[in-house]
Design a protein around this motif. Structure first.
Motif, PDB file in Angstrom:
ATOM      1  N   LYS A 307     -10.873 -33.680 -30.427  1.00  0.00           N
ATOM      2  CA  LYS A 307     -10.800 -34.286 -31.555  1.00  0.00           C
ATOM      3  C   LYS A 307     -11.068 -33.327 -32.936  1.00  0.00           C
ATOM      4  CE  LYS A 307     -14.575 -37.788 -29.155  1.00  0.00           C
ATOM      5  NZ  LYS A 307     -15.915 -38.050 -29.718  1.00  0.00           N
ATOM      6  N   GLU A 308     -11.088 -31.954 -32.519  1.00  0.00           N
ATOM      7  CA  GLU A 308     -11.108 -31.178 -32.979  1.00  0.00           C
ATOM      8  C   GLU A 308     -10.040 -30.936 -33.278  1.00  0.00           C
ATOM      9  OE1 GLU A 308     -13.018 -27.223 -34.286  1.00  0.00           O
ATOM     10  OE2 GLU A 308     -12.472 -27.317 -32.358  1.00  0.00           O
ATOM     11  N   VAL A 309      -8.440 -31.175 -32.951  1.00  0.00           N
ATOM     12  CA  VAL A 309      -7.810 -30.713 -32.784  1.00  0.00           C
ATOM     13  C   VAL A 309      -7.005 -32.209 -33.713  1.00  0.00           C
ATOM     14  CG1 VAL A 309      -5.038 -30.838 -31.709  1.00  0.00           C
ATOM     15  CG2 VAL A 309      -7.138 -29.700 -31.192  1.00  0.00           C
ATOM     16  N   GLU A 310      -6.945 -33.670 -33.253  1.00  0.00           N
ATOM     17  CA  GLU A 310      -6.599 -34.168 -34.130  1.00  0.00           C
ATOM     18  C   GLU A 310      -7.333 -34.194 -35.047  1.00  0.00           C
ATOM     19  OE1 GLU A 310      -7.018 -37.540 -30.558  1.00  0.00           O
ATOM     20  OE2 GLU A 310      -8.747 -37.411 -31.615  1.00  0.00           O
ATOM     21  N   GLN A 311      -8.394 -33.933 -36.034  1.00  0.00           N
ATOM     22  CA  GLN A 311      -8.787 -33.927 -36.945  1.00  0.00           C
ATOM     23  C   GLN A 311      -8.237 -33.153 -37.835  1.00  0.00           C
ATOM     24  OE1 GLN A 311     -12.599 -32.893 -37.001  1.00  0.00           O
ATOM     25  NE2 GLN A 311     -12.881 -32.398 -39.674  1.00  0.00           N
ATOM     26  N   VAL A 312      -7.993 -31.906 -37.230  1.00  0.00           N
ATOM     27  CA  VAL A 312      -7.026 -30.456 -38.533  1.00  0.00           C
ATOM     28  C   VAL A 312      -5.319 -31.333 -37.671  1.00  0.00           C
ATOM     29  CG1 VAL A 312      -5.611 -29.117 -37.737  1.00  0.00           C
ATOM     30  CG2 VAL A 312      -7.430 -28.562 -37.039  1.00  0.00           C
ATOM     31  N   ARG A 313      -5.546 -32.652 -37.273  1.00  0.00           N
ATOM     32  CA  ARG A 313      -3.621 -32.792 -37.387  1.00  0.00           C
ATOM     33  C   ARG A 313      -3.676 -33.770 -38.998  1.00  0.00           C
ATOM     34  NH1 ARG A 313      -0.348 -33.270 -31.832  1.00  0.00           N
ATOM     35  NH2 ARG A 313       0.149 -30.810 -31.595  1.00  0.00           N
ATOM     36  N   ALA A 314      -4.747 -34.893 -38.668  1.00  0.00           N
ATOM     37  CA  ALA A 314      -5.153 -35.674 -39.632  1.00  0.00           C
ATOM     38  C   ALA A 314      -5.281 -35.067 -41.068  1.00  0.00           C
ATOM     39  CB  ALA A 314      -6.196 -36.490 -39.659  1.00  0.00           C
ATOM     40  N   GLU A 315      -6.082 -33.503 -40.785  1.00  0.00           N
ATOM     41  CA  GLU A 315      -6.071 -32.925 -42.343  1.00  0.00           C
ATOM     42  C   GLU A 315      -4.845 -32.681 -42.574  1.00  0.00           C
ATOM     43  OE1 GLU A 315      -9.276 -30.828 -41.632  1.00  0.00           O
ATOM     44  OE2 GLU A 315     -10.995 -32.840 -41.756  1.00  0.00           O
ATOM     45  N   ASP A 320      -5.120 -22.697 -37.065  1.00  0.00           N
ATOM     46  CA  ASP A 320      -5.383 -20.711 -36.462  1.00  0.00           C
ATOM     47  C   ASP A 320      -6.692 -20.654 -37.286  1.00  0.00           C
ATOM     48  OD1 ASP A 320      -4.870 -21.488 -39.506  1.00  0.00           O
ATOM     49  OD2 ASP A 320      -2.731 -20.348 -39.655  1.00  0.00           O
ATOM     50  N   ALA A 321      -8.264 -21.235 -37.460  1.00  0.00           N
ATOM     51  CA  ALA A 321      -8.636 -21.059 -37.833  1.00  0.00           C
ATOM     52  C   ALA A 321      -9.454 -20.476 -37.208  1.00  0.00           C
ATOM     53  CB  ALA A 321     -10.093 -21.977 -38.651  1.00  0.00           C
TER      54      ALA A 321
END
Length: 400
Positions: A307-315, A320-321
């Motif tokens: 879910k975190e990767v999906e959120q990063v992609r959606a944004e 790389d944080a």
């Protein structure tokens, strides 16, 4: 935080996205072939053929190119299901999907338009070439350098000690040093079709586990046009951080979890059928509870990182944080160690004749050998060291 989808053939996530469903028959085919594939250390040709015909090579290809347009949740779900049948086959497929995601996100317009429809049609199985004799498994470095030929064609000569499924691949994504005078971290990623290459096996694959992945050494040579560089020239680090590393860690972890989960299901069924008198034992129940906890922890963390990767992609940002990198590294390390620990506990609980025998009705022996490779598949030692350094950056300790 957990991915709540069950391993049923009608998982709602797969159905809602339009992704090809993993049928019980397909999993049964993989399971029926798994012992012979392991015993003979042979590539699962028939399993890959079934995945091609079922449309699974195009799972992550966008619909505009003829693919299923599935998402990371579908990838994680499908990887678990396939690994419940044959972990070698699932890892071969998962690493192919890792390369597909790289192409979808970073290939140039011409390469994407020509290659992705072929992948979607099941014509192209992709292998990854990132290891090197001098660099080992260090993903972001390369020793073999690209050369410029006539008409700006790129001359590729590459030695790789480990290439999963390389002798059976239809195309390759290859890391190369950008030029002879470039630093080892100035790395380009290049797509090369098998028809453009001479592919020579230089080493075999006779291992403790994961024997069906046919991950022997290869020597590749050939020429490719310059627009088959994927991502920026010399800028593979950007591609790796955005796609190859996160999708790899998600897909591998899902495979390991799926294999361990399937083994636990088989063990519980065997105990309920053949060892009912043992089920009243407090020790047996305690051991079952500990095994289940190992699997629950991996499942929960896998769902959270996905879910975190999906959120990063959606944004539209990059993962790389420091805290995101810590979470991705921790997922791979935790999944590789806890799933192996869970199966080791299963072997202890099942005992010598069932837990330790290659001919057991519960295939724990093969799963244990396969999962021993998980901590070595991009070594956990590198991840622990990287996370230690990243902890000094993420001083706020942003937990998942």
């Amino acid at each position: 935080m957990s991915d709540s989808r069950t391993p049923s053939a009608s998982a709602p996530g797969a159905r809602d996205s339009g992704a090809p469903d993993v049928t019980d028959a397909l999993v049964a085919l993989l399971a029926a072939n798994a012992a012979d594939i392991d015993r003979n250390a042979r590539f699962p040709v028939e399993n890959l053929a079934a995945l091609r015909s079922a449309g699974h090579l195009g799972l992550l290809v966008p619909r505009r190119y003829g693919g299923a347009g599935a998402d990371l949740a579908d990838l994680v779900h499908t990887a678990q299901r396939l690994a419940g049948g044959c972990l070698s086959t699932a890892m071969i497929w998962a690493m192919h999907c890792q390369q597909v995601d790289v192409l979808v996100r970073h290939a140039g317009p011409r390469l994407a338009a020509e290659l992705l429809p072929r992948v979607a049609a099941g014509e192209v199985y992709l292998a990854s070439v990132t290891t090197g004799k001098a660099t080992g498994g260090h993903l972001l470095s390369a020793a073999d350098a690209l050369e410029r030929g006539a008409g700006e064609e790129l001359l590729l000569r590459r030695e790789a000690p480990v290439v999963t499924g390389g002798q059976h691949a239809d195309g390759f994504l290859v890391t190369m040093r950008e030029r002879a005078d470039a630093g080892e971290h100035e790395v380009s990623l290049v797509y090369a079709d098998r028809a453009a290459l001479t592919v020579e096996a230089t080493g075999g694959w006779n291992t403790l586990g994961m024997r069906g992945t046919a991950s022997g050494a290869l020597r590749l040579s050939g020429t490719v046009p310059p627009d088959q560089v994927v991502g920026p020239s010399g800028g593979f680090r950007e591609v790796a951080l955005d796609s190859m590393a996160p999708v790899g860690h998600l897909a591998w972890s899902a495979c390991w979890l799926g294999a361990a989960r399937s083994s636990f299901s088989a063990l519980v069924r065997w105990l309920s059928r053949e060892q009912r008198d043992r089920l009243s034992s407090s020790l047996v129940r305690e051991r079952l509870g500990r095994i289940r906890l190992d699997l629950e922890l991996v499942s929960g963390y896998l769902g959270g990182v996905r879910k975190e990767v999906e959120q990063v992609r959606a944004e539209g940002s990059r993962p790389d944080a420091a805290e995101v990198q810590i979470h991705l590294n921790s997922l791979k390390a935790a999944a590789s160690e806890l799933t192996y620990q869970a199966v080791d506990r299963m072997v202890q609980l099942a005992g010598l004749t069932v837990g330790y025998s290659a001919d057991s009705p519960v295939p724990l022996e093969r799963t244990l050998r396969d999962l021993r490779s998980a901590a070595l598949n991009y070594s956990n030692d590198r991840l622990w060291t990287a996370n230690g350094a990243l902890c000094l950056v993420d001083r706020g300790v942003k937990l998942l």
